[in-house]
Design a protein around this motif. Structure first.
Motif, PDB file in Angstrom:
ATOM      1  N   MET A 209     -50.597  61.315  23.338  1.00 57.66           N
ATOM      2  CA  MET A 209     -51.941  61.270  23.906  1.00 57.66           C
ATOM      3  C   MET A 209     -52.733  60.104  23.310  1.00 57.66           C
ATOM      4  SD  MET A 209     -54.981  64.128  23.593  1.00 57.66           S
ATOM      5  CE  MET A 209     -56.630  63.750  24.198  1.00 57.66           C
ATOM      6  N   THR A 210     -53.476  59.415  24.143  1.00 56.24           N
ATOM      7  CA  THR A 210     -54.369  58.366  23.683  1.00 56.24           C
ATOM      8  C   THR A 210     -55.806  58.876  23.768  1.00 56.24           C
ATOM      9  OG1 THR A 210     -52.897  56.581  24.399  1.00 56.24           O
ATOM     10  CG2 THR A 210     -55.215  56.026  24.076  1.00 56.24           C
ATOM     11  N   TYR A 211     -56.458  58.989  22.611  1.00 55.19           N
ATOM     12  CA  TYR A 211     -57.848  59.449  22.567  1.00 55.19           C
ATOM     13  C   TYR A 211     -58.786  58.300  22.919  1.00 55.19           C
ATOM     14  CZ  TYR A 211     -56.291  63.645  20.038  1.00 55.19           C
ATOM     15  OH  TYR A 211     -55.684  64.823  19.683  1.00 55.19           O
ATOM     16  N   ASP A 212     -59.975  58.654  23.356  1.00 53.56           N
ATOM     17  CA  ASP A 212     -60.997  57.627  23.519  1.00 53.56           C
ATOM     18  C   ASP A 212     -61.401  57.079  22.158  1.00 53.56           C
ATOM     19  OD1 ASP A 212     -61.378  57.533  26.366  1.00 53.56           O
ATOM     20  OD2 ASP A 212     -62.358  59.487  26.234  1.00 53.56           O
ATOM     21  N   ALA A 213     -61.481  57.958  21.154  1.00 55.45           N
ATOM     22  CA  ALA A 213     -61.856  57.498  19.813  1.00 55.45           C
ATOM     23  C   ALA A 213     -61.229  58.387  18.756  1.00 55.45           C
ATOM     24  CB  ALA A 213     -63.367  57.481  19.639  1.00 55.45           C
ATOM     25  N   ILE A 214     -60.828  57.763  17.663  1.00 52.76           N
ATOM     26  CA  ILE A 214     -60.439  58.485  16.453  1.00 52.76           C
ATOM     27  C   ILE A 214     -61.498  58.197  15.401  1.00 52.76           C
ATOM     28  CG2 ILE A 214     -58.816  58.567  14.517  1.00 52.76           C
ATOM     29  CD1 ILE A 214     -56.553  58.132  16.488  1.00 52.76           C
ATOM     30  N   ILE A 215     -61.949  59.249  14.743  1.00 51.80           N
ATOM     31  CA  ILE A 215     -62.935  59.131  13.680  1.00 51.80           C
ATOM     32  C   ILE A 215     -62.251  59.504  12.374  1.00 51.80           C
ATOM     33  CG2 ILE A 215     -65.128  59.981  12.782  1.00 51.80           C
ATOM     34  CD1 ILE A 215     -65.877  60.617  15.714  1.00 51.80           C
ATOM     35  N   ILE A 216     -62.199  58.573  11.442  1.00 55.93           N
ATOM     36  CA  ILE A 216     -61.583  58.836  10.143  1.00 55.93           C
ATOM     37  C   ILE A 216     -62.693  59.206   9.166  1.00 55.93           C
ATOM     38  CG2 ILE A 216     -60.170  57.920   8.281  1.00 55.93           C
ATOM     39  CD1 ILE A 216     -58.885  56.025  10.257  1.00 55.93           C
ATOM     40  N   GLY A 217     -62.766  60.486   8.829  1.00 54.42           N
ATOM     41  CA  GLY A 217     -63.808  60.992   7.949  1.00 54.42           C
ATOM     42  C   GLY A 217     -64.705  61.971   8.681  1.00 54.42           C
ATOM     43  N   GLY A 218     -64.658  63.241   8.260  1.00 51.51           N
ATOM     44  CA  GLY A 218     -65.405  64.284   8.955  1.00 51.51           C
ATOM     45  C   GLY A 218     -66.566  64.839   8.164  1.00 51.51           C
ATOM     46  N   SER A 219     -67.291  63.964   7.460  1.00 54.45           N
ATOM     47  CA  SER A 219     -68.491  64.414   6.766  1.00 54.45           C
ATOM     48  C   SER A 219     -69.702  64.126   7.648  1.00 54.45           C
ATOM     49  CB  SER A 219     -68.599  63.730   5.400  1.00 54.45           C
ATOM     50  OG  SER A 219     -69.634  64.308   4.622  1.00 54.45           O
ATOM     51  N   PHE A 220     -70.857  63.912   7.075  1.00 55.72           N
ATOM     52  CA  PHE A 220     -72.101  63.850   7.837  1.00 55.72           C
ATOM     53  C   PHE A 220     -72.110  62.728   8.880  1.00 55.72           C
ATOM     54  CE2 PHE A 220     -73.000  65.981   3.857  1.00 55.72           C
ATOM     55  CZ  PHE A 220     -73.693  67.105   4.281  1.00 55.72           C
ATOM     56  N   ALA A 221     -71.713  61.532   8.492  1.00 54.18           N
ATOM     57  CA  ALA A 221     -71.706  60.412   9.426  1.00 54.18           C
ATOM     58  C   ALA A 221     -70.663  60.613  10.525  1.00 54.18           C
ATOM     59  CB  ALA A 221     -71.449  59.103   8.681  1.00 54.18           C
TER      60      ALA A 221
END
Length: 298
Positions: A1-13
């Protein structure tokens, strides 16, 4: 699967960025190793509607709300490598997992604090030893406050903190204020202590500064400036430009939180010289919106 976005880091930002993309009905993956910068603090302050709440509770509530969106996936793991495969595709290597792919990448990894090497300091970090007056100064109730100098940059701390209490600057051999600096300190009512420090002691409500000459300074709180380290591997792998701050490097971004690499955004402490929960959330919102717009028009 190709995501629209990957976010590395799941804290506040990272969570704030994810929320903007989720509400735009974009598919996203959050990769998080669970090491929030403020995990040592019992309470978070300065963030509207959440003032005084434990940061772990804020994060848990935010994650719960975010995961109600169908297009959001979460991976409790450590991202180890990120690379650009082509103009519109990024690959992320995850420890113990298969490779993940996305059209956009948001780096919200945070930073690691490198604390001064003083016996007893690490054990009190986030309890009676802090770095942000706006986050922790008010609760000291105008009590006695120490500033542990690490360099001449600690003048900034020492000149700020009298607004929160009776302030003593502990030089501990780190630097010697010049005549102009001594005048500034005197004008602010700051006491200068030149004796070296043996260790820190005390319980949850007070920090005792044990000096080399045997004196004990009983303080309600102590502030110091740790150096900060970002996970530079991601920057090198992707080719992102770094900026040099007074306490460590951070990722350069423009006003929309875009890095120098097209399709890569950064937010929170990893992308600013100084930060707080409120600033991180604002950064994340901007990064999420900008990433979405880049998918439309980039």
């Amino acid at each position: 699967m190709t995501y629209d976005a990957i976010i590395i880091g799941g804290s506040f930002a990272g969570l704030s960025a994810a929320l903007q993309l989720a509400r735009a009905r974009r598919s996203i993956l959050i990769i998080d190793d669970g090491l929030r910068r403020n995990r040592f603090a019992a309470h978070s302050h300065g963030f509207l509607t959440q003032d005084g709440r434990p940061p772990s509770e804020i994060i848990a509530s935010a994650r719960s709300q975010l995961m109600r969106y169908d297009a959001v996936d979460w991976l409790d793991a450590r991202a180890e490598m990120a690379r650009r495969a082509d103009k519109d595709e990024f690959h992320v290597i995850v420890k113990g997992e298969s490779e993940r792919v996305a059209r956009r990448l948001i780096l919200s990894t945070g930073v690691t604090d490198i604390l001064p090497q003083l016996p007893g300091l690490k054990e009190r970090w986030g309890r009676t030893v802090f770095h942000c007056p706006y986050c922790h100064g008010y609760e000291l109730e105008r009590g006695k406050i120490a500033v542990l100098a690490t360099s001449s940059l600690s003048m900034h701390h020492a000149l700020m903190l009298p607004d929160w209490g009776e302030t003593t600057l502990l030089l501990n051999g780190s630097f010697e204020p010049d005549a102009g600096q001594l005048y500034q300190l005197a004008q602010r009512g700051v006491t200068v202590e030149r004796c070296g420090i043996e260790r820190l002691d005390g319980g949850d409500e007070q920090v005792d500064v044990i000096l080399n000459d045997g004196r004990i300074l009983k303080m309600d709180g102590l502030f110091t400036l740790p150096k900060t380290v970002i996970p530079v591997a991601f920057a090198r792998q992707l080719g992102c430009t770094l900026d040099e701050g007074p306490l460590g490097n951070y990722l350069y971004t423009d006003a929309t939180k875009a890095t120098t690499v097209n399709g890569v955004f950064a937010c929170g402490d990893v992308a600013r010289a100084a930060g707080s929960v409120a600033m991180a959330v604002g950064d994340g919102a901007m990064a999420g919106v900008a990433a979405h717009r880049s998918l439309l028009f980039g």
